[in-house]
Write a protein that holds these residues in place. Structure first.
Motif, short mmCIF file in Angstrom:
data_model
loop_
_atom_site.label_atom_id
_atom_site.label_comp_id
_atom_site.label_asym_id
_atom_site.label_seq_id
_atom_site.Cartn_x
_atom_site.Cartn_y
_atom_site.Cartn_z
N VAL A 100 1.15 -1.06 0.32
CA VAL A 100 0.00 -0.08 0.01
C VAL A 100 1.21 1.65 -0.31
O VAL A 100 1.84 0.98 0.54
N GLN A 101 -0.16 2.37 -0.72
CA GLN A 101 0.91 3.19 -0.90
C GLN A 101 0.75 4.83 0.05
O GLN A 101 -1.10 4.91 -0.02
N SER A 102 0.69 5.22 1.60
CA SER A 102 0.59 6.24 2.05
C SER A 102 0.88 7.57 0.97
O SER A 102 1.92 7.58 0.17
N ASP A 103 0.57 9.00 1.97
CA ASP A 103 1.79 10.13 1.64
C ASP A 103 2.60 9.95 1.94
O ASP A 103 2.74 11.30 1.50
N LYS A 104 3.11 9.07 2.26
CA LYS A 104 4.12 9.10 3.17
C LYS A 104 5.60 8.32 2.79
O LYS A 104 6.83 8.29 1.94
N ALA A 105 5.18 7.40 2.37
CA ALA A 105 6.04 6.07 2.35
C ALA A 105 4.66 4.87 1.64
O ALA A 105 3.93 4.47 1.27
N SER A 106 5.70 3.76 1.19
CA SER A 106 5.19 2.58 0.92
C SER A 106 5.08 1.38 2.10
O SER A 106 6.64 1.48 2.00
N VAL A 107 4.04 0.41 2.00
CA VAL A 107 4.57 -0.63 3.21
C VAL A 107 3.93 -1.82 2.97
O VAL A 107 2.97 -1.91 1.88
N THR A 108 4.67 -3.07 3.46
CA THR A 108 4.04 -4.31 3.31
C THR A 108 2.80 -4.67 4.12
O THR A 108 3.83 -4.20 5.40
N ILE A 109 2.07 -5.21 3.88
CA ILE A 109 0.93 -5.01 4.76
C ILE A 109 1.51 -6.90 4.60
O ILE A 109 1.68 -7.52 3.58
N THR A 110 1.65 -7.66 6.16
CA THR A 110 1.52 -8.84 6.37
C THR A 110 0.78 -9.43 7.02
O THR A 110 -0.61 -9.30 7.78
N SER A 111 0.47 -10.84 7.14
CA SER A 111 -0.99 -11.39 7.23
C SER A 111 -0.01 -11.93 8.71
O SER A 111 0.96 -12.67 9.05
N ARG A 112 -1.48 -12.23 9.69
CA ARG A 112 -0.98 -12.72 10.57
C ARG A 112 -1.43 -14.06 11.46
O ARG A 112 -1.72 -14.94 12.35
N TYR A 113 -2.99 -14.48 10.62
CA TYR A 113 -3.20 -15.79 10.35
C TYR A 113 -2.73 -16.80 9.01
O TYR A 113 -1.75 -16.22 7.92
N ASP A 114 -2.43 -18.26 9.50
CA ASP A 114 -2.39 -19.14 8.12
C ASP A 114 -4.82 -19.64 8.16
O ASP A 114 -4.58 -19.81 8.66
N GLY A 115 -4.02 -19.62 6.41
CA GLY A 115 -5.49 -20.24 6.22
C GLY A 115 -5.26 -19.72 4.67
O GLY A 115 -4.76 -19.20 3.54
N VAL A 116 -7.16 -19.75 3.94
CA VAL A 116 -7.32 -19.44 2.31
C VAL A 116 -7.38 -17.99 2.62
O VAL A 116 -8.59 -17.37 3.21
N ILE A 117 -6.88 -17.06 1.73
CA ILE A 117 -7.51 -15.73 0.98
C ILE A 117 -9.49 -15.66 0.61
O ILE A 117 -9.68 -16.22 -0.60
N ARG A 118 -10.77 -15.41 1.19
CA ARG A 118 -11.35 -15.66 0.14
C ARG A 118 -12.51 -14.10 0.11
O ARG A 118 -12.93 -14.41 -0.93
N LYS A 119 -11.86 -12.95 0.56
CA LYS A 119 -12.55 -12.16 -0.36
C LYS A 119 -11.33 -10.93 -0.11
O LYS A 119 -11.13 -10.64 0.66
N LEU A 120 -10.75 -9.94 -1.33
CA LEU A 120 -9.80 -8.86 -1.89
C LEU A 120 -11.46 -8.30 -1.19
O LEU A 120 -12.01 -7.64 -2.24
N HIS A 121 -11.39 -6.89 -0.97
CA HIS A 121 -12.03 -6.09 0.14
C HIS A 121 -11.98 -4.42 -0.85
O HIS A 121 -12.82 -4.35 -1.27
N TYR A 122 -10.64 -5.14 -1.58
CA TYR A 122 -10.27 -3.30 -3.12
C TYR A 122 -9.39 -3.93 -3.87
O TYR A 122 -9.08 -4.92 -3.41
N ASN A 123 -9.92 -2.95 -4.72
CA ASN A 123 -8.47 -3.22 -6.14
C ASN A 123 -7.62 -2.40 -6.24
O ASN A 123 -7.66 -1.54 -5.13
N VAL A 124 -6.64 -2.95 -7.15
CA VAL A 124 -5.42 -2.22 -7.48
C VAL A 124 -6.05 -0.30 -7.67
O VAL A 124 -6.69 0.05 -8.24
N ASP A 125 -5.54 0.42 -6.84
CA ASP A 125 -5.77 2.09 -7.05
C ASP A 125 -7.44 2.28 -6.33
O ASP A 125 -7.08 3.84 -6.49
N GLU A 126 -6.88 1.58 -5.86
CA GLU A 126 -8.80 1.97 -4.72
C GLU A 126 -7.85 2.82 -3.52
O GLU A 126 -6.51 1.81 -2.64
#
Length: 492
Positions: A100-126
């Motif tokens: 993700v890109q904030s108005d200050k920097a670019s950061v990477t979000i990491t998972s806290r859980y073991d599991g399966v991705i069921r839904k992405l709430h946002y598209n790229v550039d949203e």
């Protein structure tokens, strides 16, 4: 027979009360007890507790809404730059989910859980908002899931920092790029032995681990991180390259008319620029301009460039500009200061963290080189190479973009001779460097000679800096560049 019919009636009644339902295929059973009639119709059962049966699959495979954590520094929204996963992908703890890109920097979000991705709430550039669901994860096992009210959001990982994680008691140290490489090859970092400092997992460790799994033969990794100089090209190819460089690239791109207006939100670095420049309008600017003869410095740079390239570093004029500015700030510390909002207190900064304005695809960014007062010109050049590489790919972290105390803008790399730079609060001064021009000038004997000239445009906060101070600083900075040997007396 009457007794048998009464017993069957009892069993049917018992079946209705218990309400046994098949809720899943899991063999684990949870038993919930509640009150039950004291007597059955036949009178053969008394005070038997009701037992409602349900399988653990109601909880096993629970959907957890993984929320975007507070990145810090008052950031409330970010732009999703890239997804590292898609719906249906399996993830483990600390696997990279998205960038993700904030108005200050670019950061990477990491998972806290073991599991399966069921839904992405946002598209790229949203635009994603802090505290709102980012992805839905179906957890693999009950032990991986905390109660819904106790779900903790994952911390954002900055690209410029190595991340420390705890995975089943094993501490791993790796950059987001290495983590992504491991994720793409389905490698658990806890199973890889790091060969870097403090056990840091390097790219070579991932490739080596992959080679052992697949039996592939990989070339030996270099012992030094500094890349060797590029091989010399053939003379004919050099001539073609020089000829191509002499042909100016077209400044005007082909235009395609869409036929309708386009409206898009201000976000990312553009949004940060709106905020910063709005605050800068409150500062009373004054300007000061001069020109610098770069002839001697150009000769010195040409002599040092091969040596720097042999050590894997590209040497430009900017490291000299930065070092000369730092030496000048030692003599004029007021230019390396900041003032509070009401201009009641001045803070003199001990570190010379000089920012460099960069034009990137994401917009204007101003990373800074830390502690220039204790760095050599070669060290400054190496750090500049790193910042420019990250800036070109939008990978600059919060540490690179914050903490600046003074700024230089090399507008001449694009074109132009003079500019009117705008101060970046809470700093109090900034300089804009024009392009190098070959112009006629008089030497000490009165002879007309060719000289390599740049123009410098300074802006300063007139509330605490007067014109005389700015002029003296500029003259000192100019003297170091026109006579580079003078810097030797001050270098540490």
């Amino acid at each position: 027979m009457a007794a048998v019919r009464a017993l069957r009636s009892c069993n049917r009644s018992l079946g209705r009360w218990v309400g046994l339902r098949q809720l899943g295929s899991c063999s684990r059973i949870q038993i919930l007890r509640s009150s039950f009639p004291k007597k059955t119709p036949c009178g053969c059962l008394q005070q038997i507790p009701q037992r409602s049966l349900r399988t653990a699959s109601v909880l096993n495979g629970k959907i957890v809404q993984f929320k975007l954590s507070d990145i810090g520094e008052g950031i409330t929204e970010v732009t999703v730059k890239d997804w590292y996963v898609k719906e249906g992908d399996s993830v483990s703890q600390f696997d990279s989910i998205c960038e993700v890109q904030s108005d200050k920097a670019s950061v990477t979000i990491t998972s806290r859980y073991d599991g399966v991705i069921r839904k992405l709430h946002y598209n790229v550039d949203e635009t994603a908002y802090v505290g709102k669901p980012l992805v839905d994860i179906e957890t693999d096992a009950l032990k991986d899931v905390a109660p819904e009210e106790d779900v903790v959001e994952t911390p954002a990982v900055s690209h410029d920092e190595h991340t420390h994680q705890e995975i089943k008691g094993h501490k791993t140290l790796a950059t987001p790029a290495v983590r992504r490489l491991a994720m793409e090859n389905n490698i658990k970092l806890s199973e890889v032995v790091g060969s870097g400092k403090d056990g840091r997992i390097l790219k070579e460790d991932i490739l080596g681990f992959l080679a052992k799994q697949t039996g592939a033969i990989l070339p030996p990794s270099p012992q030094m991180e500094i890349t060797p100089p590029p091989p010399k090209l053939e003379t004919s190819r050099q001539q073609q390259k020089a000829k191509a460089a002499s042909i100016p690239a077209p400044l005007i791109k082909p235009v395609v008319f869409a036929g309708k207006d386009v409206t898009e939100p201000v976000k990312g670095f553009h949004k940060a620029m709106v905020k910063t420049m709005s605050a800068a309008l409150k500062i009373p600017h004054f300007g000061y301009c001069d020109e610098v003869d770069m002839t001697n410095l150009s000769q010195l740079r040409e002599e040092l460039k091969p040596l720097a390239e042999s050590r894997g570093v590209r040497l430009s004029f900017m490291p000299f500009f930065l070092k000369a500015a730092s030496l000048g700030l030692v003599q004029f510390p007021i230019l390396n200061s900041s003032v509070d909002e009401n201009c009641q207190n001045i803070t003199y900064k001990a570190a010379h963290n000089i920012g460099i304005a960069m034009d990137t695809q994401q917009g204007l960014v101003v990373p800074n080189v830390k502690n220039i007062q204790v760095r050599s010109i070669f060290e400054i050049a190496a750090e500049l190479n790193r910042l420019q590489s990250l800036g070109s790919t939008g990978q600059l972290g919060a540490t690179d973009l914050t903490g600046g105390t003074f700024t230089l803008s090399n507008i001449g790399s694009i074109g132009g001779t003079y500019a009117k730079p705008v101060i970046l609060p809470p700093e109090v001064a900034i300089g804009a460097i024009g392009k190098v021009q070959v112009l006629p000038r008089f030497d000490s004997k009165g002879q007309v000679v060719k000289a390599q000239i740049i123009n410098i445009s300074w802006s300063a906060d007139h509330r605490i800096i007067d014109g005389a101070t700015m002029s003296r600083f500029s003259n000192l900075w100019k003297s170091y560049l026109e006579n580079p040997s003078l810097m030797l007396l001050e270098l540490k």
